[in-house]
Enzyme design. Structure first.
Site, short mmCIF file in Angstrom:
data_model
loop_
_atom_site.label_atom_id
_atom_site.label_comp_id
_atom_site.label_asym_id
_atom_site.label_seq_id
_atom_site.Cartn_x
_atom_site.Cartn_y
_atom_site.Cartn_z
N ARG A 93 0.84 -1.19 0.00
CA ARG A 93 0.00 0.00 0.00
C ARG A 93 0.88 1.24 0.00
NH1 ARG A 93 -3.39 -1.71 5.41
NH2 ARG A 93 -3.64 -3.90 4.81
N ASP A 111 0.23 5.30 1.51
CA ASP A 111 -0.73 6.10 2.28
C ASP A 111 -1.32 7.24 1.46
OD1 ASP A 111 -0.47 4.63 4.55
OD2 ASP A 111 0.94 6.00 5.54
N TYR A 164 12.26 3.63 -1.45
CA TYR A 164 11.45 4.83 -1.28
C TYR A 164 12.36 6.05 -1.37
CZ TYR A 164 7.12 2.60 0.31
OH TYR A 164 5.95 1.88 0.39
N ARG A 217 8.56 7.57 6.81
CA ARG A 217 8.22 8.93 7.26
C ARG A 217 8.70 9.20 8.69
NH1 ARG A 217 1.99 9.16 5.82
NH2 ARG A 217 2.14 11.13 6.99
#
Lengths: 258, 258
Positions: B50, B52, B110, B204
């Protein structure tokens, strides 16, 4: 009273161009509203020139008169905190009383960007025109060089132009090609045009014509014939607004350069 | 039936994340709707993981089973003409029946981007977190290196994580700094993290903690203590979603790489 000159970037996507128009949200209206909130003066700003709906600016310049005593180094932050996120003032200075953002401008540079190839870059969709097939860069560069110098640009301006003279000088015309993005199978082409001034839609019509050259629909040398014909119907279409950015305005020694 | 694997970019700004949720517009829902329009099959896609709400992807990977006979080289264009402008499929291939976009993934990268300095770049506001004051890059690089290797990342994942194990391996952690944009007095910092997998909010929270290191609020060496404490409360805040992008998913020899 001081004469203050500011340099501003804006993303034109949400605005009906620079100049104030009734019932429309424009950059000028946003700037004057922020100035009012800051000074409680009804200030009218003078820009280096208009930009059309959807056109962006990296370095648009404007000036205005104010009696406000706010120190000059505080103006950028004070303005930005009152402006929407897609307008950023990044330079402010006090200029001589006779400085006029439009009349004092010596040269302007516009940049037009297109992404050429299979897939668009969706993080740059607001600022790149997507052309899905390859373009002949060499032919476009040859065509571009024909615009340099003093010419009557009647063929390359909107028939709605109200300018008295269509003679303008292009000092520099440059094409830059970014490397291919392998995953998108596409690359960005930037066209930089620096001139004494630009007529209504002039950059967009030049670019629309260059794209036809890049597509092989017309030859680079045909540009000279189109220029001398002084007939808008002979040039290419007006390229989409969102690829265009007012890049920089030059004033000689007096005022801001990036 | 064929097993088809696609690579997709999306701008997450307008979506409630990847995964289908009732009454919400998500990437998965948009992909499945486009597949339905194309094949008239009720296809359920499986993604590598997934993302966000507000998080972007350059190279998200998903797969699905279909009986459609459309030749593989036509799938990208066929999908893109049915998808909104902020989702672009740029790779499609037939993969072995046992390929599973999540379970077959070996590594993921990422990227988190922040713009550091006085003014934001308003043409990149959707993908850059703006940090208005300078950051200590060297300290951030020192801190970043502490994450490389196999660790229990309990301190760096949301307390809402339902993962059985919080042990993950970071293979590579890299910080890249773009040159200063003189007119904006700011520069972009990209943080690339490549790992075996990532927990909920892990990137994050790592970035939120690195920013505190860059601000001088904590030392680079404190990262090791935070890791070993296994206590979310000791790490920094969760960095804003819009700076994060799923950059690439690696599958070894089987499936797509950018």
């Amino acid at each position: 009273m001081r004469n203050i000159c500011m340099t501003v970037s804006y993303n034109g996507a949400s605005y009906h161009g620079f100049q104030t128009q009734p019932q429309k949200i424009t950059i000028q209206q946003q700037l004057e509203q922020a100035l009012y909130q800051l000074t409680f003066e009804e200030i009218k700003v003078t820009a280096s020139g208009r930009t059309d709906a959807g056109v962006h600016a990296r370095g648009q310049v404007f000036n205005f008169q104010t009696g406000s005593q706010i120190p000059i180094e505080r103006w950028c932050m004070a303005m930005n905190s009152r402006l929407p996120d897609d307008i950023v003032v990044w330079e402010a200075r006090v200029v001589p009383d006779d400085f006029h953002a439009r009349r004092s401008a010596k040269r302007k540079t516009y940049r037009y960007t297109m992404r050429c190839g299979k897939y668009p870059d969706l993080f740059k969709q607001n600022t790149e025109f997507h052309h899905p097939t390859p373009l002949d860069i060499t032919a476009m560069q040859d065509a571009l060089s024909c615009f340099v110098g003093e010419h009557d640009f009647t063929s390359f301006c909107s028939s709605r132009s109200s300018a008295e003279s269509h003679v303008r000088t292009i000092f520099e015309a440059r094409l830059e090609c970014e490397p291919m993005e392998p995953h998108l199978q596409s690359y960005a082409i930037h066209i930089y045009l620096t001139g004494s001034g630009f007529l209504y839609n002039m950059v967009r019509i030049i670019v629309g014509t260059l794209i036809e050259v890049g597509e092989g629909k017309r030859s680079p040398s045909s540009i000279r014939d189109v220029l001398s014909a002084k007939d808008r119907a002979l040039a290419g279409p007006t390229a989409m607004a969102h690829g265009l950015m007012l890049w920089e305005v030059f004033y000689g020694k007096v005022a801001p350069n990036a």
